[in-house]
Design an enzyme around this catalytic site. Structure first.
Site, PDB file in Angstrom:
ATOM      1  N   LYS A   1      19.380  -5.792 -11.290  1.00 42.44           N
ATOM      2  CA  LYS A   1      18.163  -5.546 -11.970  1.00 42.44           C
ATOM      3  C   LYS A   1      18.241  -4.745 -12.968  1.00 42.44           C
ATOM      4  O   LYS A   1      17.155  -5.252 -14.035  1.00 42.44           O
ATOM      5  CB  LYS A   1      17.429  -4.837 -10.734  1.00 42.44           C
ATOM      6  CG  LYS A   1      17.607  -5.589  -9.566  1.00 42.44           C
ATOM      7  CD  LYS A   1      16.392  -4.702  -8.546  1.00 42.44           C
ATOM      8  CE  LYS A   1      16.522  -5.282  -7.169  1.00 42.44           C
ATOM      9  NZ  LYS A   1      15.500  -4.444  -6.130  1.00 42.44           N
TER      10      LYS A   1
ATOM     11  N   TYR B   1      16.751   1.227  -2.921  1.00 42.55           N
ATOM     12  CA  TYR B   1      16.797   1.699  -1.551  1.00 42.55           C
ATOM     13  C   TYR B   1      17.816   2.562  -1.191  1.00 42.55           C
ATOM     14  O   TYR B   1      19.040   2.290  -1.168  1.00 42.55           O
ATOM     15  CB  TYR B   1      17.101   0.391  -0.523  1.00 42.55           C
ATOM     16  CG  TYR B   1      15.990  -0.589  -1.044  1.00 42.55           C
ATOM     17  CD1 TYR B   1      14.960  -0.726  -0.184  1.00 42.55           C
ATOM     18  CD2 TYR B   1      16.107  -1.473  -1.946  1.00 42.55           C
ATOM     19  CE1 TYR B   1      13.766  -1.682  -0.413  1.00 42.55           C
ATOM     20  CE2 TYR B   1      15.113  -2.517  -2.407  1.00 42.55           C
ATOM     21  CZ  TYR B   1      13.977  -2.428  -1.477  1.00 42.55           C
ATOM     22  OH  TYR B   1      12.907  -3.340  -1.647  1.00 42.55           O
TER      23      TYR B   1
ATOM     24  N   GLN C   1       2.520   5.121  12.785  1.00 37.60           N
ATOM     25  CA  GLN C   1       2.645   4.860  11.514  1.00 37.60           C
ATOM     26  C   GLN C   1       4.283   5.111  11.090  1.00 37.60           C
ATOM     27  O   GLN C   1       4.777   3.869  10.157  1.00 37.60           O
ATOM     28  CB  GLN C   1       1.970   5.790  10.791  1.00 37.60           C
ATOM     29  CG  GLN C   1       2.367   5.846   9.248  1.00 37.60           C
ATOM     30  CD  GLN C   1       2.005   7.368   8.522  1.00 37.60           C
ATOM     31  OE1 GLN C   1       1.686   8.156   8.864  1.00 37.60           O
ATOM     32  NE2 GLN C   1       2.689   7.217   7.298  1.00 37.60           N
TER      33      GLN C   1
ATOM     34  N   ALA D   1      -2.398  -8.571  -0.214  1.00 34.59           N
ATOM     35  CA  ALA D   1      -2.012  -9.402   1.179  1.00 34.59           C
ATOM     36  C   ALA D   1      -2.514 -10.880   0.754  1.00 34.59           C
ATOM     37  O   ALA D   1      -3.718 -11.215   0.321  1.00 34.59           O
ATOM     38  CB  ALA D   1      -2.716  -8.894   2.344  1.00 34.59           C
TER      39      ALA D   1
ATOM     40  N   GLY E   1       9.387  -9.919  -2.718  1.00 37.55           N
ATOM     41  CA  GLY E   1       8.523 -10.025  -1.704  1.00 37.55           C
ATOM     42  C   GLY E   1       9.145 -10.560  -0.420  1.00 37.55           C
ATOM     43  O   GLY E   1      10.040 -11.093  -0.105  1.00 37.55           O
ATOM     44  N   ASP E   2       8.288 -10.566   0.581  1.00 40.16           N
ATOM     45  CA  ASP E   2       8.673 -10.977   1.975  1.00 40.16           C
ATOM     46  C   ASP E   2       8.421 -12.572   2.247  1.00 40.16           C
ATOM     47  O   ASP E   2       7.582 -13.116   1.403  1.00 40.16           O
ATOM     48  CB  ASP E   2       7.940 -10.263   2.950  1.00 40.16           C
ATOM     49  CG  ASP E   2       8.247  -8.807   3.021  1.00 40.16           C
ATOM     50  OD1 ASP E   2       9.557  -8.531   2.931  1.00 40.16           O
ATOM     51  OD2 ASP E   2       7.369  -8.108   3.505  1.00 40.16           O
TER      52      ASP E   2
ATOM     53  N   THR F   1      -0.231  -2.143  -5.028  1.00 42.29           N
ATOM     54  CA  THR F   1       0.724  -2.965  -4.213  1.00 42.29           C
ATOM     55  C   THR F   1       0.111  -4.345  -4.572  1.00 42.29           C
ATOM     56  O   THR F   1      -1.261  -4.627  -4.793  1.00 42.29           O
ATOM     57  CB  THR F   1       0.775  -2.814  -2.826  1.00 42.29           C
ATOM     58  OG1 THR F   1      -0.324  -3.061  -2.264  1.00 42.29           O
ATOM     59  CG2 THR F   1       1.425  -1.371  -2.658  1.00 42.29           C
TER      60      THR F   1
ATOM     61  N   GLU G   1       1.021   5.772  -4.969  1.00 43.79           N
ATOM     62  CA  GLU G   1       0.787   4.277  -4.735  1.00 43.79           C
ATOM     63  C   GLU G   1      -0.354   4.039  -3.782  1.00 43.79           C
ATOM     64  O   GLU G   1      -0.658   4.783  -2.950  1.00 43.79           O
ATOM     65  CB  GLU G   1       1.996   3.696  -4.159  1.00 43.79           C
ATOM     66  CG  GLU G   1       1.780   2.156  -3.627  1.00 43.79           C
ATOM     67  CD  GLU G   1       3.027   1.653  -2.852  1.00 43.79           C
ATOM     68  OE1 GLU G   1       4.019   1.533  -3.673  1.00 43.79           O
ATOM     69  OE2 GLU G   1       2.866   1.524  -1.731  1.00 43.79           O
TER      70      GLU G   1
ATOM     71  N   HIS H   1       2.189  -4.256  -8.808  1.00 45.01           N
ATOM     72  CA  HIS H   1       3.289  -4.895  -8.006  1.00 45.01           C
ATOM     73  C   HIS H   1       3.280  -6.534  -8.278  1.00 45.01           C
ATOM     74  O   HIS H   1       2.120  -7.234  -8.275  1.00 45.01           O
ATOM     75  CB  HIS H   1       3.209  -4.521  -6.671  1.00 45.01           C
ATOM     76  CG  HIS H   1       3.319  -3.153  -6.275  1.00 45.01           C
ATOM     77  ND1 HIS H   1       3.974  -2.714  -5.101  1.00 45.01           N
ATOM     78  CD2 HIS H   1       3.111  -2.057  -7.115  1.00 45.01           C
ATOM     79  CE1 HIS H   1       4.142  -1.451  -5.058  1.00 45.01           C
ATOM     80  NE2 HIS H   1       3.613  -0.998  -6.066  1.00 45.01           N
TER      81      HIS H   1
END
Length: 288
Positions: A166, A146, A213, A54, A111-112, A51, A20, A80
């Protein structure tokens, strides 16, 4: 059409190996991505995911541009795609833009939330996006899973029920959130299998090369740290080179155990650091 699911079906020797990367935040740094891609391409991954940039726009040019570059290198790419802050019309525009750019696979994510923008409410969950993409295109659809449960889920069992939704909506491949304890992943896979989830799953591995990190990632995704990993952080947190070596060694040991246990795929979160990808794949190149 080359979907990620078909890569798993057609690869005679597992695991599938992928990376990624993410679009740089500043346009001028986008020019430097070619060097990173060249290193990744030399390792012959089965696919590379990109990804969502932003503040991604409807055209989301950075993600599409990088995913297109990957395709031109002869490697399958996965773009993504998030949905919470977009309308159906905007998502449809994104789908058509991806198709026009020759991109054949997406990773569908909720997404956030954006504190500066109200959600459009056309898509509440990732499964809503998956169903919409399936209805409106032939794109290959991957989804996230997750191993320790989504941070917002009531429990792992509840989250796995949502994951099954999903898959039922059209996801044909899953990429896991990062984890640092393989037993957690194995328990998750057992529960997923019992829930009727039978699509290929990539185990997501992120090598830790500095303490800040890992603290940031834990706060974002809620991954737990086993005691043996905490000992590494405590011992080497003030020695950058030693922590890099120890973190890489830990990730390699995770991957070796996963491969020996028959995992279908390994997805490496590179953080746009080709040194990480190079070190890892050099260490495991004879295992796949």
């Amino acid at each position: 059409m080359s979907t990620i699911a078909s890569i798993f079906e057609n690869k005679t020797r597992k695991p599938v190996i992928s990376f990624e990367i993410f679009p740089p935040k500043r346009d001028e740094l986008l020019k430097n991505i070619d060097a990173t891609l060249a290193v990744l391409a030399s390792m012959h991954p089965d696919f590379v995911s990109v990804t969502f940039g932003a503040g991604g726009s409807v055209t989301n040019s950075a993600t599409v541009e990088i995913a297109s570059k990957i395709k031109k290198l002869g490697i399958e790419s996965v773009a993504h795609l998030t949905c919470l802050n977009y309308s159906k019309a905007e998502i449809l525009t994104m789908i058509r833009n991806l198709e026009a750019s020759g991109i054949e696979n997406i990773l569908a994510l909720r997404g956030d939330s954006n504190p500066n923008a109200e959600p459009k409410n056309d898509f509440v969950h990732a499964r809503d996006l998956i169903a919409f993409v399936r209805e409106n295109s032939s794109l290959g659809i991957s989804a996230a899973c997750y191993p320790e449960g989504h941070p917002e889920a009531e429990s792992l069992d509840t989250d796995i029920r949502h994951l099954k939704e999903k898959v039922d909506a059209g996801a044909t491949h899953l990429i896991s959130q990062l984890f640092f304890d393989n037993d957690i992943f194995y328990r998750f896979m057992d529960k997923a299998g019992k829930a009727g989830i039978n699509v290929p799953v990539d185990a997501g591995i992120m090598p830790v090369v500095n303490k800040a990190q890992i603290e940031r990632m834990i706060s974002l995704c809620g991954a737990s740290l086993p005691e043996k990993f905490r000992k590494i952080l405590d011992r080497y947190e003030n020695d950058r080179e030693a922590l890099f070596d120890a973190g890489m060694a830990y990730a390699v040991s995770q991957i070796i155990d996963l491969i020996a246990s028959g995992v279908e795929g390994i997805h490496i979160y590179t953080m746009n650091n080709p040194k990480i990808a190079d070190r890892l794949t050099s260490a495991i190149k004879n295992l796949f």
